[in-house]
Design a protein around this motif. Structure first.
Motif, short mmCIF file in Angstrom:
data_model
loop_
_atom_site.label_atom_id
_atom_site.label_comp_id
_atom_site.label_asym_id
_atom_site.label_seq_id
_atom_site.Cartn_x
_atom_site.Cartn_y
_atom_site.Cartn_z
N ASP A 180 0.84 -1.18 0.00
CA ASP A 180 0.00 0.00 0.00
C ASP A 180 0.88 1.25 0.00
O ASP A 180 0.72 2.14 -0.81
CB ASP A 180 -0.90 -0.03 1.24
N LEU A 181 1.83 1.30 0.92
CA LEU A 181 2.79 2.39 1.03
C LEU A 181 4.18 1.80 1.19
O LEU A 181 4.34 0.72 1.77
CB LEU A 181 2.47 3.25 2.26
N HIS A 182 5.20 2.50 0.71
CA HIS A 182 6.57 2.04 0.92
C HIS A 182 7.50 3.24 0.98
O HIS A 182 7.31 4.23 0.28
CB HIS A 182 7.00 1.03 -0.14
N TYR A 183 8.51 3.13 1.86
CA TYR A 183 9.45 4.21 2.12
C TYR A 183 10.87 3.68 2.17
O TYR A 183 11.10 2.55 2.57
CB TYR A 183 9.17 4.88 3.47
N PHE A 184 11.81 4.54 1.83
CA PHE A 184 13.24 4.25 1.97
C PHE A 184 13.87 5.44 2.67
O PHE A 184 13.65 6.59 2.27
CB PHE A 184 13.90 4.02 0.61
#
Length: 103
Positions: A75-79
Motif C-alpha cells: 500500500d505504502l513504501h518508504y526508503f
C-alpha cells in the motif's frame, strides 16, 4: 564476527523486541535478509513497508527495490536513513525493515 553470524531482531508479541534468528555468512546479506522478510508475507494481505539503513545506502536501496518487487500487495513504501539513536545500537552498515499488515 568470528562465527560470521548476523543476528536478526524484531518486535513480536506485545511489542517486545527480541531475536528472530541468525543469518550465516557475510556474503549476500541483502539476499538472505530479503528471503528472511519474505517468509513473513501472507499472499492475501496488504502491507506497508519501510526500509532504512545506517551507513549503507547502496545495500539499503537494493533491499528496498527487491522487496518492492517481491511483495505485490504494498500500500505504502518508504526508503530512508535511520537516526543516530538506532545506529548507535546497531552499528554501521545496518539494515532495518519495518513491515506492517493492513487490516
Amino acid at each position: 564476527d568470528t562465527l560470521r553470524l548476523t543476528p536478526v531482531f524484531g518486535i513480536r508479541n506485545k511489542g517486545k523486541l527480541g531475536p528472530l534468528g541468525m543469518m550465516k555468512g557475510r556474503k549476500c546479506v541483502v539476499d538472505k535478509f530479503t528471503k528472511f522478510v519474505l517468509r513473513e508475507i501472507k499472499p492475501d494481505t496488504t502491507y506497508r513497508l519501510a526500509v532504512g539503513h545506517t551507513n549503507s545506502e547502496a545495500a539499503g536501496r537494493q533491499l528496498y527495490e527487491t522487496l518492492c518487487e517481491a511483495i505485490p500487495s504494498l500500500d505504502l513504501h518508504y526508503f530512508c536513513r535511520v537516526g543516530s539513536a538506532l545506529g548507535a545500537h546497531t552499528g554501521g552498515d545496518s539494515l532495518v525493515v519495518a513491515l506492517q499488515a493492513r487490516d
